[in-house]
Scaffold this motif. Structure first.
Motif, short mmCIF file in Angstrom:
data_model
loop_
_atom_site.label_atom_id
_atom_site.label_comp_id
_atom_site.label_asym_id
_atom_site.label_seq_id
_atom_site.Cartn_x
_atom_site.Cartn_y
_atom_site.Cartn_z
N THR A 1 0.82 -1.20 0.00
CA THR A 1 0.00 0.00 0.00
C THR A 1 0.86 1.25 0.00
O THR A 1 1.95 1.28 0.58
CB THR A 1 -0.94 0.04 1.22
OG1 THR A 1 -1.81 1.16 1.10
CG2 THR A 1 -0.17 0.14 2.53
N ASP A 2 0.39 2.25 -0.71
CA ASP A 2 0.98 3.59 -0.66
C ASP A 2 0.05 4.54 0.08
O ASP A 2 0.38 5.71 0.27
CB ASP A 2 1.23 4.11 -2.08
CG ASP A 2 2.17 3.21 -2.86
OD1 ASP A 2 3.14 2.72 -2.27
OD2 ASP A 2 1.93 2.99 -4.07
N GLU A 3 -1.13 4.04 0.44
CA GLU A 3 -2.14 4.87 1.08
C GLU A 3 -1.89 4.98 2.59
O GLU A 3 -1.22 4.14 3.18
CB GLU A 3 -3.54 4.28 0.84
CG GLU A 3 -3.99 4.34 -0.61
CD GLU A 3 -3.29 3.34 -1.50
OE1 GLU A 3 -3.20 3.60 -2.72
OE2 GLU A 3 -2.83 2.31 -0.98
N ASP A 4 -2.44 6.03 3.17
CA ASP A 4 -2.30 6.23 4.62
C ASP A 4 -3.39 5.52 5.41
O ASP A 4 -3.32 5.45 6.63
CB ASP A 4 -2.35 7.73 4.95
CG ASP A 4 -1.13 8.47 4.40
OD1 ASP A 4 -0.04 7.86 4.34
OD2 ASP A 4 -1.27 9.65 4.04
N TRP A 5 -4.41 5.02 4.70
CA TRP A 5 -5.53 4.36 5.36
C TRP A 5 -5.78 3.00 4.73
O TRP A 5 -5.78 2.86 3.51
CB TRP A 5 -6.80 5.20 5.24
CG TRP A 5 -6.70 6.55 5.89
CD1 TRP A 5 -6.36 7.73 5.29
CD2 TRP A 5 -6.91 6.85 7.27
NE1 TRP A 5 -6.36 8.75 6.20
CE2 TRP A 5 -6.70 8.24 7.43
CE3 TRP A 5 -7.27 6.09 8.38
CZ2 TRP A 5 -6.82 8.88 8.65
CZ3 TRP A 5 -7.40 6.72 9.60
CH2 TRP A 5 -7.18 8.10 9.73
N TRP B 1 -0.24 -3.82 6.10
CA TRP B 1 0.24 -2.80 7.04
C TRP B 1 1.75 -2.91 7.26
O TRP B 1 2.44 -1.89 7.41
CB TRP B 1 -0.50 -2.93 8.36
CG TRP B 1 0.10 -2.13 9.48
CD1 TRP B 1 -0.06 -0.80 9.74
CD2 TRP B 1 1.02 -2.63 10.47
NE1 TRP B 1 0.68 -0.44 10.84
CE2 TRP B 1 1.34 -1.54 11.31
CE3 TRP B 1 1.56 -3.89 10.74
CZ2 TRP B 1 2.21 -1.67 12.39
CZ3 TRP B 1 2.42 -4.03 11.82
CH2 TRP B 1 2.74 -2.92 12.63
N LYS C 1 3.87 -0.70 5.24
CA LYS C 1 3.85 0.72 5.56
C LYS C 1 3.32 0.89 6.99
O LYS C 1 2.16 1.21 7.20
CB LYS C 1 2.98 1.51 4.58
CG LYS C 1 3.12 3.03 4.74
CD LYS C 1 2.26 3.77 3.73
CE LYS C 1 2.42 5.28 3.93
NZ LYS C 1 1.57 6.07 3.01
N ASP D 1 3.35 3.02 9.22
CA ASP D 1 2.81 4.28 9.74
C ASP D 1 1.36 4.53 9.29
O ASP D 1 0.75 5.52 9.72
CB ASP D 1 3.68 5.46 9.32
CG ASP D 1 3.77 5.61 7.80
OD1 ASP D 1 3.57 4.60 7.10
OD2 ASP D 1 4.06 6.72 7.33
N CYS D 2 0.81 3.67 8.44
CA CYS D 2 -0.58 3.85 8.03
C CYS D 2 -1.51 3.35 9.13
O CYS D 2 -1.11 2.60 10.02
CB CYS D 2 -0.87 3.13 6.71
SG CYS D 2 -0.85 1.34 6.80
N LYS D 3 -2.78 3.75 9.04
CA LYS D 3 -3.75 3.34 10.05
C LYS D 3 -4.80 2.42 9.44
O LYS D 3 -5.10 2.50 8.25
CB LYS D 3 -4.42 4.57 10.67
CG LYS D 3 -3.47 5.39 11.53
CD LYS D 3 -4.21 6.44 12.35
CE LYS D 3 -3.25 7.17 13.28
NZ LYS D 3 -3.94 8.13 14.16
N GLN E 1 -2.70 2.51 16.09
CA GLN E 1 -2.87 2.50 14.64
C GLN E 1 -4.25 2.00 14.22
O GLN E 1 -4.55 1.96 13.03
CB GLN E 1 -1.81 1.61 13.99
CG GLN E 1 -0.38 2.03 14.24
CD GLN E 1 -0.07 3.39 13.66
OE1 GLN E 1 0.08 4.37 14.39
NE2 GLN E 1 -0.01 3.49 12.36
N ALA F 1 -7.68 5.67 0.16
CA ALA F 1 -7.59 4.51 1.05
C ALA F 1 -7.51 3.21 0.25
O ALA F 1 -7.97 3.14 -0.90
CB ALA F 1 -8.79 4.46 1.99
#
Length: 446
Positions: free
Chosen positions: A35-39, A64, A67, A69-71, A101, A126
């Motif tokens: 994933t490159d997304e934050d969610w 997860w 990455k 740091d994503c939630k 997270q 997302a």
């Protein structure tokens, strides 16, 4: 059956083409966990097929890790019987995802509702995680709601009724076609801000109260007494989790987290340790032992390991007043090994939401709630040792009205949920028993 599945999917294909589902989701499906997304948004499935829900959560956790740091937004149904997002959160935490997270949406009763909640929270981009039959419609509806969405296809889970889900999806696709002319889900709803946890006071993440309207996505955390500023001297509590690798299917690890938080709120320094197959026997008694649900094969492995010596240790611990909480398959394994007077017989019971009224002295009539997914029928040597009287669901066996077992400080139940989340009185009772034992037994647990 595969032929039926194919026909069902083809029946829904014209709806997908007519509504633009395929064009709007083309190139937005991923199979590899990245994933490159934050969610990351994980959709529940109502506990109907636990392996399917577990597969979705596990795929999200693996993603997860690419990455950290994503939630993760865990979306599913929260009812008076159980809390699907909390179930998913317990599995995430046990896999190493930090609690900060995780955010929960206990009102994701449908795909559309999940998308609405995520959009109202202000999420613009997302990764959505769901099963292969469902993910394309999910991404389509998310994009219609203004979210730059991509989807992760979760590997297929075998199930004898899987074709029914493809049939349901065909109907849902048709419904999505009709609703395309409706107002966008987030056009009129007030925007909900997702703020840093340190700036927000959350009041109902993991609550024992009836749920109300969602006012924002909430971090998954224990809601109870405020944690003590520092553990009181001499109040170290040792908790042993039995066979966690074999009992991770049903979110029962949440019971461990809840008990730990309850004890910490009472000023205890809680040390949680684990015991797996073939491990050396403990050289001292613990204050509490917990074991979760297990599949039939894992249950047999656990029972054999118990017979090799751990059963004798647990019998001594129960006699000394240690607390034991066993759930479903773990309870059955303890019965197989002779630790508790419980036996099982083959059955054909279906998954069900359930609640019962406790029979424990001092807590008569208090609520015990969760969901059941065991096919076996549980029978007690003495029905008077039942933990509770069934009010809904089928309890131990669907016949005698009993649910679980209670002997001294040993408690067993067939309910998942996690059960302590919806049974506040029982959680407090376990903590009371632990502290009472420490004050009366004189056992040095340091």
């Amino acid at each position: 059956m595969q032929g039926v599945t194919g026909l069902v999917y083809l029946a829904g294909l014209p709806f997908a083409l007519a509504s633009g589902v395929l064009p709007r989701t083309w190139g937005r499906m991923r199979k590899a966990p990245r994933t490159d997304e934050d969610w990351i948004v994980v959709l529940g499935c109502g506990y109907v097929i636990p392996d399917m829900l577990n597969a979705r959560v596990d795929a999200a956790v693996e993603t997860w890790r690419t990455k950290p740091d994503c939630k993760l937004i865990l979306s599913g149904a929260e009812t008076e019987f159980s809390d699907e997002p909390a179930y998913m959160a317990a599995r995430c935490v046990s896999a190493g995802v930090p609690e900060q997270q995780l955010l929960r949406d206990g009102h994701g009763y449908t795909t559309k509702k999940t998308v609405e909640n995520v959009a109202r929270a202000g999420v613009k981009r997302a990764l959505f995680v769901s099963s292969d039959y469902h993910i394309r419609r999910c991404v389509y509806q998310a994009r219609r709601a203004g979210i730059d969405a991509v989807g992760l296809k979760v590997p297929r889970v075998k199930h004898r009724r899987r074709w029914l889900y493809w049939l349901r999806e065909a109907a849902a696709m048709a419904k999505a076609v009709v609703s395309r002319y409706e107002q966008s889900p987030n056009a009129s709803a007030p925007r909900l801000e997702l703020q840093p946890e340190s700036d927000v006071e959350f009041t109902q993440p993991l609550s024992f109260q009836p749920f109300g309207p969602i006012d924002m996505l909430e971090p998954w955390a224990y809601v109870g007494p405020e944690p003590a500023a520092a553990p009181a001297p001499g109040k170290q509590v040792r908790v042993l989790v039995l066979y966690p690798q074999l009992t991770a299917n049903y979110g029962d690890r949440g019971n461990v987290l809840l008990l730990q938080r309850e004890l910490e709120a009472r000023g205890c320094d809680v040390r949680v340790e684990e015991h797996e197959l073939g491990a050396a026997l403990p050289d001292a008694l613990y204050d509490a032992y917990l074991v979760g649900g297990a599949m039939p094969h894992e249950r047999e492995l656990i029972a054999n390991d118990l017979r090799a010596g751990m059963a004798h240790h647990l019998a001594q611990a129960i006699d000394a007043g240690s607390v034991l909480l066993a759930v479903a398959g773990g309870l059955a394994a303890l019965g197989d090994a002779g630790v508790l007077p419980v036996r099982t017989e083959p059955g054909d019971m279906e998954p069900a939401h359930a609640y019962a009224k406790l029979l424990v002295p001092g807590g008569e009539g208090e609520l015990l709630a969760g969901y059941q997914i065991h096919a076996e029928r549980y029978y007690l040597d003495n029905p008077r040792n039942a933990l509770a009287r069934t009010s809904a669901g089928y309890g131990n066996n669907g016949g005698d009205g009993t649910e679980g077992v209670c002997i001294n400080n040993a408690y067993g139940t067939t309910l998942h949920g996690p059960v302590l989340m919806r049974s506040r009185w029982l959680l407090e009772r376990l903590a009371d028993d632990i502290l009472k034992r420490r004050g009366e037994s004189g056992v040095d647990n340091a």
